[in-house]
Scaffold this active site. Structure first.
Site, short mmCIF file in Angstrom:
data_model
loop_
_atom_site.label_atom_id
_atom_site.label_comp_id
_atom_site.label_asym_id
_atom_site.label_seq_id
_atom_site.Cartn_x
_atom_site.Cartn_y
_atom_site.Cartn_z
N HIS A 261 0.87 -1.20 0.00
CA HIS A 261 0.00 0.00 0.00
C HIS A 261 0.90 1.23 0.00
CE1 HIS A 261 -3.75 2.23 1.51
NE2 HIS A 261 -2.82 3.15 1.30
N HIS B 27 1.56 5.39 -1.71
CA HIS B 27 1.18 6.57 -2.50
C HIS B 27 2.43 7.13 -3.16
CE1 HIS B 27 -2.89 6.78 -0.80
NE2 HIS B 27 -2.31 6.27 0.27
N LYS C 157 -9.48 -0.26 -5.57
CA LYS C 157 -9.48 0.38 -4.26
C LYS C 157 -10.84 1.02 -3.97
CE LYS C 157 -7.92 2.30 -0.47
NZ LYS C 157 -6.65 2.74 0.06
N HIS D 31 -10.39 1.18 2.06
CA HIS D 31 -10.15 2.17 3.10
C HIS D 31 -11.31 2.01 4.07
CE1 HIS D 31 -8.53 5.99 4.80
NE2 HIS D 31 -9.72 5.92 5.36
N HIS E 220 -4.39 -0.75 5.98
CA HIS E 220 -3.94 0.02 7.16
C HIS E 220 -4.87 -0.11 8.37
CE1 HIS E 220 -6.72 2.79 5.29
NE2 HIS E 220 -5.86 3.24 4.42
N LEU F 218 -4.59 9.07 8.14
CA LEU F 218 -5.90 8.41 8.23
C LEU F 218 -5.78 6.96 7.79
CD1 LEU F 218 -8.19 11.24 6.83
CD2 LEU F 218 -8.17 10.33 9.17
N ASP G 175 1.56 2.63 3.48
CA ASP G 175 0.73 3.83 3.32
C ASP G 175 1.59 5.09 3.37
OD1 ASP G 175 -1.54 5.29 2.81
OD2 ASP G 175 -2.33 5.18 4.84
O1 DOR Z 1 -3.00 9.28 5.80
C1 DOR Z 1 -3.44 9.02 4.69
N1 DOR Z 1 -2.94 9.60 3.58
N2 DOR Z 1 -4.45 8.18 4.59
C2 DOR Z 1 -5.09 7.96 3.44
O2 DOR Z 1 -6.03 7.20 3.42
C3 DOR Z 1 -4.70 8.69 2.21
C4 DOR Z 1 -3.32 9.14 2.29
C5 DOR Z 1 -2.98 10.15 1.24
O3 DOR Z 1 -3.27 9.92 0.06
O4 DOR Z 1 -2.41 11.18 1.57
ZN ZN Z 2 -3.28 5.10 1.68
#
Ligand code: DOR
Ligand code: ZN
Length: 346
Positions: A13, A15, A99, A136, A174, A219, A247
Protein backbone atom coordinates in the site's frame (compact mmCIF):
# COMPACT_ATOMS: atom_id res chain seq x y z
CA UNK A 1 26.91 -6.49 15.36
CA UNK A 2 23.73 -8.32 14.54
CA UNK A 3 22.31 -8.85 11.11
CA UNK A 4 19.40 -10.44 9.29
CA UNK A 5 18.89 -11.17 5.64
CA UNK A 6 15.37 -11.25 4.27
CA UNK A 7 13.82 -11.61 0.87
CA UNK A 8 13.53 -8.19 -0.70
CA UNK A 9 10.30 -6.69 0.64
CA UNK A 10 7.26 -5.33 -1.15
CA UNK A 11 5.02 -2.48 -0.09
CA UNK A 12 1.36 -3.54 -0.39
CA UNK A 13 0.00 0.00 0.00
CA UNK A 14 1.89 3.02 -1.28
CA UNK A 15 1.18 6.57 -2.50
CA UNK A 16 3.58 7.66 -5.22
CA UNK A 17 1.60 10.69 -6.51
CA UNK A 18 2.56 12.10 -9.91
CA UNK A 19 4.81 14.63 -11.63
CA UNK A 20 7.54 16.27 -9.56
CA UNK A 21 6.41 14.56 -6.35
CA UNK A 22 6.57 11.12 -7.99
CA UNK A 23 10.04 11.92 -9.29
CA UNK A 24 11.16 12.99 -5.84
CA UNK A 25 9.73 10.16 -3.73
CA UNK A 26 10.06 7.14 -6.02
CA UNK A 27 13.78 6.51 -5.24
CA UNK A 28 12.91 6.34 -1.53
CA UNK A 29 10.80 3.25 -2.27
CA UNK A 30 12.86 1.61 -5.02
CA UNK A 31 15.98 1.65 -2.84
CA UNK A 32 14.56 -1.15 -0.66
CA UNK A 33 11.34 -2.47 -2.19
CA UNK A 34 10.93 -4.69 -5.23
CA UNK A 35 7.23 -4.02 -5.84
CA UNK A 36 4.44 -1.87 -4.50
CA UNK A 37 0.68 -1.73 -4.77
CA UNK A 38 0.30 1.84 -6.00
CA UNK A 39 -2.71 3.78 -4.75
CA UNK A 40 -4.92 5.44 -7.37
CA UNK A 41 -6.02 8.57 -5.49
CA UNK A 42 -4.50 11.06 -7.88
CA UNK A 43 -6.34 14.17 -9.03
CA UNK A 44 -8.13 13.14 -11.20
CA UNK A 45 -8.17 9.56 -9.92
CA UNK A 46 -6.93 6.48 -11.74
CA UNK A 47 -10.31 5.04 -12.68
CA UNK A 48 -10.00 3.05 -15.89
CA UNK A 49 -7.62 0.40 -17.18
CA UNK A 50 -6.34 3.02 -19.58
CA UNK A 51 -5.65 5.48 -16.74
CA UNK A 52 -3.77 2.80 -14.80
CA UNK A 53 -1.59 1.78 -17.71
CA UNK A 54 -0.73 5.41 -18.47
CA UNK A 55 0.11 6.04 -14.80
CA UNK A 56 2.28 2.92 -14.80
CA UNK A 57 4.23 4.30 -17.75
CA UNK A 58 4.82 7.57 -15.88
CA UNK A 59 6.12 5.62 -12.89
CA UNK A 60 8.44 3.53 -15.07
CA UNK A 61 9.70 6.71 -16.75
CA UNK A 62 10.49 8.20 -13.32
CA UNK A 63 12.50 5.18 -12.10
CA UNK A 64 16.04 5.94 -11.04
CA UNK A 65 18.75 4.54 -13.30
CA UNK A 66 19.18 0.81 -12.75
CA UNK A 67 16.27 0.40 -10.34
CA UNK A 68 14.52 -2.97 -10.45
CA UNK A 69 11.02 -2.10 -9.33
CA UNK A 70 7.60 -3.25 -10.43
CA UNK A 71 4.61 -1.00 -9.80
CA UNK A 72 1.46 -3.06 -9.20
CA UNK A 73 -1.41 -0.90 -10.32
CA UNK A 74 -4.85 -0.35 -8.81
CA UNK A 75 -8.09 1.16 -10.02
CA UNK A 76 -10.08 3.70 -8.04
CA UNK A 77 -13.62 2.39 -7.64
CA UNK A 78 -16.37 4.84 -8.55
CA UNK A 79 -20.10 4.41 -8.88
CA UNK A 80 -19.56 4.64 -12.63
CA UNK A 81 -16.88 1.93 -12.87
CA UNK A 82 -17.55 -0.54 -15.68
CA UNK A 83 -17.16 -4.22 -14.68
CA UNK A 84 -15.89 -5.10 -18.16
CA UNK A 85 -13.15 -2.46 -17.92
CA UNK A 86 -12.10 -3.86 -14.54
CA UNK A 87 -11.94 -7.36 -16.00
CA UNK A 88 -9.86 -6.08 -18.94
CA UNK A 89 -7.52 -4.30 -16.52
CA UNK A 90 -7.03 -7.51 -14.54
CA UNK A 91 -6.49 -9.50 -17.74
CA UNK A 92 -3.67 -7.13 -18.70
CA UNK A 93 -1.77 -8.56 -15.73
CA UNK A 94 -0.68 -5.06 -14.72
CA UNK A 95 -3.63 -4.13 -12.47
CA UNK A 96 -3.68 -6.13 -9.26
CA UNK A 97 -6.52 -4.66 -7.20
CA UNK A 98 -9.38 -2.18 -7.04
CA UNK A 99 -9.48 0.38 -4.26
CA UNK A 100 -12.65 1.28 -2.37
CA UNK A 101 -12.64 4.76 -0.89
CA UNK A 102 -15.85 5.66 0.86
CA UNK A 103 -16.51 9.15 -0.57
CA UNK A 104 -15.07 11.76 1.77
CA UNK A 105 -13.08 9.33 3.93
CA UNK A 106 -9.62 10.67 3.10
CA UNK A 107 -7.30 12.50 0.68
CA UNK A 108 -8.83 12.73 -2.81
CA UNK A 109 -11.71 10.39 -2.01
CA UNK A 110 -14.45 12.69 -3.34
CA UNK A 111 -14.97 10.47 -6.39
CA UNK A 112 -15.31 7.37 -4.20
CA UNK A 113 -18.34 5.31 -3.33
CA UNK A 114 -21.39 6.71 -1.54
CA UNK A 115 -23.70 3.75 -2.04
CA UNK A 116 -22.21 0.26 -2.16
CA UNK A 117 -25.24 -1.15 -3.98
CA UNK A 118 -24.16 0.91 -7.01
CA UNK A 119 -20.89 -1.02 -7.33
CA UNK A 120 -22.18 -4.53 -6.65
CA UNK A 121 -21.90 -5.56 -10.31
CA UNK A 122 -18.21 -4.60 -10.25
CA UNK A 123 -17.62 -6.44 -6.97
CA UNK A 124 -19.38 -9.54 -8.29
CA UNK A 125 -17.15 -9.52 -11.35
CA UNK A 126 -14.07 -9.12 -9.15
CA UNK A 127 -15.18 -12.03 -6.99
CA UNK A 128 -15.61 -14.15 -10.12
CA UNK A 129 -12.12 -13.39 -11.45
CA UNK A 130 -10.35 -13.30 -8.08
CA UNK A 131 -9.29 -9.63 -8.26
CA UNK A 132 -8.79 -8.24 -4.73
CA UNK A 133 -10.65 -5.25 -3.34
CA UNK A 134 -8.50 -2.98 -1.17
CA UNK A 135 -10.63 -1.11 1.33
CA UNK A 136 -10.15 2.17 3.10
CA UNK A 137 -12.15 0.88 6.04
CA UNK A 138 -13.70 3.93 7.64
CA UNK A 139 -17.28 5.16 7.62
CA UNK A 140 -17.76 8.84 6.82
CA UNK A 141 -20.91 9.51 8.87
CA UNK A 142 -20.10 12.74 10.75
CA UNK A 143 -22.05 11.38 13.71
CA UNK A 144 -19.47 8.61 14.16
CA UNK A 145 -16.44 9.64 16.21
CA UNK A 146 -13.25 9.57 14.14
CA UNK A 147 -11.68 7.08 16.56
CA UNK A 148 -14.61 4.66 16.01
CA UNK A 149 -14.85 4.87 12.23
CA UNK A 150 -12.88 1.73 11.52
CA UNK A 151 -14.77 -0.51 13.95
CA UNK A 152 -18.11 0.81 12.67
CA UNK A 153 -17.02 0.19 9.07
CA UNK A 154 -16.24 -3.44 9.87
CA UNK A 155 -19.65 -4.04 11.43
CA UNK A 156 -21.80 -1.98 9.11
CA UNK A 157 -20.06 -2.29 5.73
CA UNK A 158 -17.34 -4.93 5.53
CA UNK A 159 -18.98 -7.83 7.37
CA UNK A 160 -22.31 -7.51 5.49
CA UNK A 161 -20.44 -7.22 2.17
CA UNK A 162 -18.40 -10.34 2.86
CA UNK A 163 -21.50 -12.26 3.94
CA UNK A 164 -23.17 -11.29 0.68
CA UNK A 165 -20.13 -11.99 -1.50
CA UNK A 166 -17.96 -14.50 0.40
CA UNK A 167 -15.71 -15.24 -2.58
CA UNK A 168 -14.62 -11.61 -2.88
CA UNK A 169 -10.96 -11.29 -1.90
CA UNK A 170 -10.57 -8.28 0.37
CA UNK A 171 -7.61 -6.45 1.87
CA UNK A 172 -8.38 -4.40 4.94
CA UNK A 173 -5.91 -1.61 4.33
CA UNK A 174 -3.94 0.02 7.16
CA UNK A 175 -5.84 -1.47 10.09
CA UNK A 176 -5.50 0.55 13.28
CA UNK A 177 -7.66 -1.18 15.89
CA UNK A 178 -8.04 -4.33 17.98
CA UNK A 179 -11.33 -4.82 16.14
CA UNK A 180 -9.54 -4.75 12.79
CA UNK A 181 -6.93 -7.23 14.01
CA UNK A 182 -9.64 -9.56 15.35
CA UNK A 183 -11.81 -9.40 12.24
CA UNK A 184 -8.83 -10.13 9.96
CA UNK A 185 -7.81 -13.05 12.15
CA UNK A 186 -11.16 -14.76 11.57
CA UNK A 187 -11.45 -14.01 7.88
CA UNK A 188 -9.88 -17.04 6.25
CA UNK A 189 -7.81 -16.90 3.13
CA UNK A 190 -10.02 -14.50 1.21
CA UNK A 191 -9.11 -11.78 3.71
CA UNK A 192 -5.82 -9.98 4.28
CA UNK A 193 -4.91 -6.90 6.30
CA UNK A 194 -2.08 -4.46 5.79
CA UNK A 195 -0.42 -2.70 8.69
CA UNK A 196 1.67 0.45 8.36
CA UNK A 197 5.01 1.09 9.97
CA UNK A 198 3.80 4.22 11.73
CA UNK A 199 0.77 2.53 13.31
CA UNK A 200 3.19 0.08 14.97
CA UNK A 201 4.95 3.07 16.54
CA UNK A 202 2.36 5.77 17.25
CA UNK A 203 -0.63 6.02 19.50
CA UNK A 204 -2.88 9.06 19.63
CA UNK A 205 -0.91 10.68 22.44
CA UNK A 206 2.04 10.98 20.11
CA UNK A 207 -0.09 13.18 17.85
CA UNK A 208 -1.82 15.29 20.45
CA UNK A 209 -0.13 15.32 23.87
CA UNK A 210 2.29 18.16 24.53
CA UNK A 211 1.61 19.92 21.22
CA UNK A 212 0.06 18.91 17.93
CA UNK A 213 2.38 17.03 15.61
CA UNK A 214 1.10 17.30 12.08
CA UNK A 215 3.61 14.85 10.64
CA UNK A 216 2.04 12.12 12.80
CA UNK A 217 -1.45 12.82 11.49
CA UNK A 218 -2.70 10.25 9.02
CA UNK A 219 -5.90 8.41 8.23
CA UNK A 220 -7.06 6.23 9.74
CA UNK A 221 -5.77 8.25 12.68
CA UNK A 222 -3.62 6.43 15.26
CA UNK A 223 -5.72 5.13 18.16
CA UNK A 224 -5.21 4.33 21.86
CA UNK A 225 -2.16 2.43 23.08
CA UNK A 226 -4.05 -0.86 23.42
CA UNK A 227 -4.77 -0.75 19.70
CA UNK A 228 -1.13 -0.11 18.85
CA UNK A 229 -0.16 -3.09 20.99
CA UNK A 230 -2.73 -5.28 19.20
CA UNK A 231 -1.22 -4.21 15.86
CA UNK A 232 2.27 -5.09 17.05
CA UNK A 233 1.08 -8.52 18.20
CA UNK A 234 -0.63 -9.10 14.86
CA UNK A 235 2.29 -7.97 12.71
CA UNK A 236 4.78 -10.07 14.68
CA UNK A 237 2.47 -13.09 15.10
CA UNK A 238 3.63 -14.88 11.97
CA UNK A 239 0.02 -15.07 10.74
CA UNK A 240 -0.16 -14.81 6.94
CA UNK A 241 -3.24 -12.58 7.21
CA UNK A 242 -1.09 -9.54 8.08
CA UNK A 243 1.42 -7.93 5.79
CA UNK A 244 3.23 -4.66 5.28
CA UNK A 245 1.53 -1.78 3.52
CA UNK A 246 3.37 1.37 4.53
CA UNK A 247 0.73 3.83 3.32
CA UNK A 248 3.71 6.11 2.90
CA UNK A 249 1.85 9.24 1.81
CA UNK A 250 3.93 12.28 0.89
CA UNK A 251 2.55 15.78 1.25
CA UNK A 252 4.75 18.86 1.04
CA UNK A 253 5.50 20.47 4.40
CA UNK A 254 3.42 23.54 3.60
CA UNK A 255 0.32 21.34 3.42
CA UNK A 256 1.16 19.29 6.53
CA UNK A 257 2.06 22.29 8.70
CA UNK A 258 -1.17 24.06 7.94
CA UNK A 259 -4.39 25.16 9.64
CA UNK A 260 -6.11 22.21 7.94
CA UNK A 261 -3.21 19.81 7.49
CA UNK A 262 -3.24 16.86 5.09
CA UNK A 263 -3.25 13.27 6.34
CA UNK A 264 -0.23 11.09 5.71
CA UNK A 265 3.08 9.92 7.16
CA UNK A 266 6.04 9.63 4.81
CA UNK A 267 7.84 6.43 5.82
CA UNK A 268 9.27 5.09 2.55
CA UNK A 269 12.78 6.25 3.47
CA UNK A 270 13.18 4.49 6.82
CA UNK A 271 10.50 1.81 7.01
CA UNK A 272 12.87 -1.17 6.96
CA UNK A 273 15.12 -0.02 9.84
CA UNK A 274 12.02 0.94 11.84
CA UNK A 275 10.41 -2.44 11.28
CA UNK A 276 13.60 -4.23 12.31
CA UNK A 277 13.57 -2.14 15.50
CA UNK A 278 9.93 -3.02 16.22
CA UNK A 279 10.30 -6.71 15.44
CA UNK A 280 13.45 -6.95 17.56
CA UNK A 281 11.67 -5.24 20.46
CA UNK A 282 8.90 -7.84 20.16
CA UNK A 283 11.43 -10.70 20.06
CA UNK A 284 10.25 -11.52 16.54
CA UNK A 285 13.07 -10.64 14.15
CA UNK A 286 12.65 -14.06 12.58
CA UNK A 287 9.11 -13.05 11.58
CA UNK A 288 10.01 -9.83 9.81
CA UNK A 289 10.51 -11.62 6.51
CA UNK A 290 7.02 -13.10 6.63
CA UNK A 291 5.44 -9.73 7.31
CA UNK A 292 7.47 -7.67 4.84
CA UNK A 293 8.28 -10.16 2.07
CA UNK A 294 6.20 -13.36 2.10
CA UNK A 295 2.61 -12.92 3.30
CA UNK A 296 1.81 -10.22 0.75
CA UNK A 297 2.85 -12.20 -2.34
CA UNK A 298 0.97 -15.20 -0.96
CA UNK A 299 -2.25 -13.20 -0.68
CA UNK A 300 -1.81 -11.58 -4.11
CA UNK A 301 -0.79 -14.93 -5.66
CA UNK A 302 2.53 -13.58 -6.86
CA UNK A 303 5.99 -15.11 -6.57
CA UNK A 304 8.22 -14.08 -3.70
CA UNK A 305 11.19 -11.92 -4.63
CA UNK A 306 14.40 -13.77 -5.26
CA UNK A 307 16.69 -10.87 -4.30
CA UNK A 308 17.65 -10.34 -0.67
CA UNK A 309 17.99 -7.34 1.65
CA UNK A 310 20.43 -7.23 4.55
CA UNK A 311 19.72 -5.35 7.78
CA UNK A 312 22.56 -4.69 10.17
CA UNK A 313 22.38 -3.48 13.76
CA UNK A 314 25.25 -1.13 14.56
CA UNK A 315 26.43 0.71 17.65
CA UNK A 316 25.65 4.09 16.05
CA UNK A 317 22.08 5.11 15.36
CA UNK A 318 20.98 5.42 11.76
CA UNK A 319 20.79 8.97 10.47
CA UNK A 320 17.81 9.45 8.18
CA UNK A 321 17.29 12.47 5.98
CA UNK A 322 15.01 14.87 7.80
CA UNK A 323 13.37 15.89 4.55
CA UNK A 324 13.28 14.76 0.96
CA UNK A 325 13.59 17.74 -1.34
CA UNK A 326 11.23 17.14 -4.23
CA UNK A 327 10.45 19.41 -7.15
CA UNK A 328 7.02 19.90 -5.56
CA UNK A 329 8.56 21.03 -2.26
CA UNK A 330 10.10 19.47 0.85
CA UNK A 331 8.56 16.33 2.37
CA UNK A 332 9.34 15.52 5.99
CA UNK A 333 10.51 11.97 6.64
CA UNK A 334 8.73 10.17 9.49
CA UNK A 335 10.66 10.63 12.74
CA UNK A 336 9.95 7.76 15.15
CA UNK A 337 11.14 9.83 18.11
CA UNK A 338 13.68 7.25 19.29
CA UNK A 339 17.09 6.15 18.04
CA UNK A 340 17.15 3.27 15.56
CA UNK A 341 20.27 1.16 15.32
CA UNK A 342 19.24 -0.91 12.33
CA UNK A 343 20.64 0.02 8.94
CA UNK A 344 19.92 -1.35 5.52
CA UNK A 345 23.18 -2.54 4.06
CA UNK A 346 23.10 -1.32 0.46
O1 DOR B 1 -3.00 9.28 5.80
C1 DOR B 1 -3.44 9.02 4.69
N1 DOR B 1 -2.94 9.60 3.58
N2 DOR B 1 -4.45 8.18 4.59
C2 DOR B 1 -5.09 7.96 3.44
O2 DOR B 1 -6.03 7.20 3.42
C3 DOR B 1 -4.70 8.69 2.21
C4 DOR B 1 -3.32 9.14 2.29
C5 DOR B 1 -2.98 10.15 1.24
O3 DOR B 1 -3.27 9.92 0.06
O4 DOR B 1 -2.41 11.18 1.57
ZN1 ZN C 1 -3.28 5.10 1.68
Amino acid sequence: MQEIVIRRPDDWHLHLRDGAMLQGVLPETTRHFARAIVMPNLVPPVVTARDALAYRERILAALPEGAAFEPLMTLYLTEGTDPADVAAAAASGLVKAVKLYPAGATTNSQSGVRDLTKVMAVLERMAAIGLPLCTHGEVVDPAVDIFDREAVFIDSVLAPLRRRLPELRVVMEHITTEEGVAYAAEGGETLGATITTHHLILNRNHILAGGIRPHYYCLPVAKRERHRLALRRAATSGSPRYFLGTDSAPHVDALKEHACGCAGCFTATNTLPLLAHVFEAEGALDRLEGFASRHGPAFYRLPENAARLRLVKRAEPAVFAEKILTGAGPVTVFDPGFPVYWHVQD
